[in-house]
Design a protein around this motif. Structure first.
Motif, PDB file in Angstrom:
ATOM      1  N   VAL A  55    -103.775  80.302 -83.452  1.00  0.00           N
ATOM      2  CA  VAL A  55    -104.953  81.009 -84.029  1.00  0.00           C
ATOM      3  C   VAL A  55    -105.773  80.916 -82.873  1.00  0.00           C
ATOM      4  O   VAL A  55    -105.895  79.871 -81.994  1.00  0.00           O
ATOM      5  CB  VAL A  55    -105.434  80.491 -85.262  1.00  0.00           C
ATOM      6  N   GLN A  56    -107.122  81.591 -82.947  1.00  0.00           N
ATOM      7  CA  GLN A  56    -108.089  81.481 -81.977  1.00  0.00           C
ATOM      8  C   GLN A  56    -109.040  80.582 -82.454  1.00  0.00           C
ATOM      9  O   GLN A  56    -109.400  80.451 -83.505  1.00  0.00           O
ATOM     10  CB  GLN A  56    -108.693  82.746 -81.808  1.00  0.00           C
ATOM     11  N   GLN A  57    -109.612  79.787 -81.662  1.00  0.00           N
ATOM     12  CA  GLN A  57    -110.588  78.778 -81.771  1.00  0.00           C
ATOM     13  C   GLN A  57    -112.016  79.512 -82.068  1.00  0.00           C
ATOM     14  O   GLN A  57    -112.274  80.728 -81.805  1.00  0.00           O
ATOM     15  CB  GLN A  57    -111.137  77.847 -80.611  1.00  0.00           C
ATOM     16  N   GLY A  58    -113.077  78.845 -82.896  1.00  0.00           N
ATOM     17  CA  GLY A  58    -114.102  79.184 -83.128  1.00  0.00           C
ATOM     18  C   GLY A  58    -114.142  80.463 -84.218  1.00  0.00           C
ATOM     19  O   GLY A  58    -115.251  81.048 -84.385  1.00  0.00           O
ATOM     20  N   LYS A  59    -113.148  80.630 -84.856  1.00  0.00           N
ATOM     21  CA  LYS A  59    -112.948  81.690 -85.771  1.00  0.00           C
ATOM     22  C   LYS A  59    -112.404  81.100 -87.385  1.00  0.00           C
ATOM     23  O   LYS A  59    -111.604  80.422 -87.198  1.00  0.00           O
ATOM     24  CB  LYS A  59    -112.105  82.922 -85.556  1.00  0.00           C
ATOM     25  N   PRO A  60    -112.877  81.580 -88.265  1.00  0.00           N
ATOM     26  CA  PRO A  60    -112.160  81.255 -89.315  1.00  0.00           C
ATOM     27  C   PRO A  60    -110.820  81.626 -89.547  1.00  0.00           C
ATOM     28  O   PRO A  60    -110.283  82.378 -88.948  1.00  0.00           O
ATOM     29  CB  PRO A  60    -112.974  81.867 -90.648  1.00  0.00           C
ATOM     30  N   ILE A  61    -110.077  80.613 -90.047  1.00  0.00           N
ATOM     31  CA  ILE A  61    -108.456  80.578 -89.980  1.00  0.00           C
ATOM     32  C   ILE A  61    -108.256  81.182 -91.405  1.00  0.00           C
ATOM     33  O   ILE A  61    -108.481  80.654 -92.281  1.00  0.00           O
ATOM     34  CB  ILE A  61    -107.813  79.368 -89.802  1.00  0.00           C
ATOM     35  N   ARG A  62    -107.785  82.480 -91.575  1.00  0.00           N
ATOM     36  CA  ARG A  62    -107.391  83.030 -92.868  1.00  0.00           C
ATOM     37  C   ARG A  62    -106.025  82.919 -93.178  1.00  0.00           C
ATOM     38  O   ARG A  62    -105.185  83.368 -92.394  1.00  0.00           O
ATOM     39  CB  ARG A  62    -108.054  84.572 -92.637  1.00  0.00           C
ATOM     40  N   LEU A  63    -105.685  82.370 -94.366  1.00  0.00           N
ATOM     41  CA  LEU A  63    -104.126  81.944 -94.638  1.00  0.00           C
ATOM     42  C   LEU A  63    -103.846  82.688 -96.163  1.00  0.00           C
ATOM     43  O   LEU A  63    -104.826  82.615 -96.801  1.00  0.00           O
ATOM     44  CB  LEU A  63    -103.935  80.604 -94.712  1.00  0.00           C
ATOM     45  N   GLN A  64    -102.730  83.059 -96.343  1.00  0.00           N
ATOM     46  CA  GLN A  64    -102.278  83.481 -97.438  1.00  0.00           C
ATOM     47  C   GLN A  64    -100.928  82.770 -97.865  1.00  0.00           C
ATOM     48  O   GLN A  64    -100.048  82.976 -97.203  1.00  0.00           O
ATOM     49  CB  GLN A  64    -102.519  85.045 -97.804  1.00  0.00           C
ATOM     50  N   PHE A  65    -101.000  81.748 -98.858  1.00  0.00           N
ATOM     51  CA  PHE A  65     -99.785  81.157 -99.097  1.00  0.00           C
ATOM     52  C   PHE A  65     -98.981  81.862-100.459  1.00  0.00           C
ATOM     53  O   PHE A  65     -99.997  82.076-101.363  1.00  0.00           O
ATOM     54  CB  PHE A  65    -100.089  79.887 -99.608  1.00  0.00           C
ATOM     55  N   ILE A  66     -97.805  81.880-100.491  1.00  0.00           N
ATOM     56  CA  ILE A  66     -97.220  82.269-101.714  1.00  0.00           C
ATOM     57  C   ILE A  66     -96.031  81.166-101.917  1.00  0.00           C
ATOM     58  O   ILE A  66     -95.219  81.173-100.822  1.00  0.00           O
ATOM     59  CB  ILE A  66     -96.954  83.664-101.723  1.00  0.00           C
ATOM     60  N   ARG A  67     -95.810  80.616-102.843  1.00  0.00           N
ATOM     61  CA  ARG A  67     -94.735  79.540-103.063  1.00  0.00           C
ATOM     62  C   ARG A  67     -93.713  80.084-104.008  1.00  0.00           C
ATOM     63  O   ARG A  67     -94.016  80.457-105.068  1.00  0.00           O
ATOM     64  CB  ARG A  67     -95.321  78.265-103.515  1.00  0.00           C
ATOM     65  N   HIS A  68     -92.569  80.321-103.439  1.00  0.00           N
ATOM     66  CA  HIS A  68     -91.449  80.648-104.257  1.00  0.00           C
ATOM     67  C   HIS A  68     -90.458  79.384-104.461  1.00  0.00           C
ATOM     68  O   HIS A  68     -89.377  79.561-104.986  1.00  0.00           O
ATOM     69  CB  HIS A  68     -90.666  81.587-103.663  1.00  0.00           C
ATOM     70  N   ASP A  69     -90.981  78.291-104.020  1.00  0.00           N
ATOM     71  CA  ASP A  69     -90.020  77.004-104.001  1.00  0.00           C
ATOM     72  C   ASP A  69     -90.468  76.217-105.438  1.00  0.00           C
ATOM     73  O   ASP A  69     -91.672  75.912-105.446  1.00  0.00           O
ATOM     74  CB  ASP A  69     -90.342  76.217-102.739  1.00  0.00           C
TER      75      ASP A  69
END
Ligand SMILES: [Cu+2]
Length: 122
Positions: A55-69
């Motif tokens: 990811v790029q520095q200085g920007k919010p890091i937008r993640l989306q997790f989905i757990r099937h485990d």
């Protein structure tokens, strides 16, 4: 050598090969985030997919997790370096936004550190 002993030895060899493959053989896929992209991370079969994110520095890091485990340990994702922990209910989409970072590598793991992922901030 008895048949049982041969079988036990074969099993041990297969186990060792599996462990070696598990830790060294599986190739990490690196995913580079585009501008403002939400990175979708699936938790299944003992891994994060993708496990390596750029990811790029200085920007919010937008993640989306989905757990099937269903493994209980995988219910929590830990960003130890940022002192952040989130729970991942089964089959639910969880949005996680990390604050902007300077260049570094940020590891994320399950509770016991068996599932591992890394965010590289560049
Ligand atoms: Cu774990």
């Amino acid at each position: 050598m008895s048949y049982d002993l041969i079988l036990a030895n074969l099993t041990a060899i297969l186990l060792i090969m599996f462990v070696l493959w598990w830790f060294f053989g599986s190739k990490p896929k690196a995913k580079t985030a585009a501008q403002d992209e939400v990175i979708k991370i699936t938790v299944k079969d003992g891994i994060y997919d993708p496990a390596n994110i750029v990811v790029q520095q200085g920007k919010p890091i937008r993640l989306q997790f989905i757990r099937h485990d269903p493994t209980p340990c995988a219910e929590t994702v830990v960003f130890a370096a940022l002192d952040l922990t989130y729970s991942l209910p089964l089959h639910q989409t969880i949005d996680i936004t990390l604050p902007p970072q300077s260049p570094k590598a940020i590891e994320f793991t399950c509770q016991m550190g068996m599932y591992r992922g890394s965010i590289t901030v560049v």
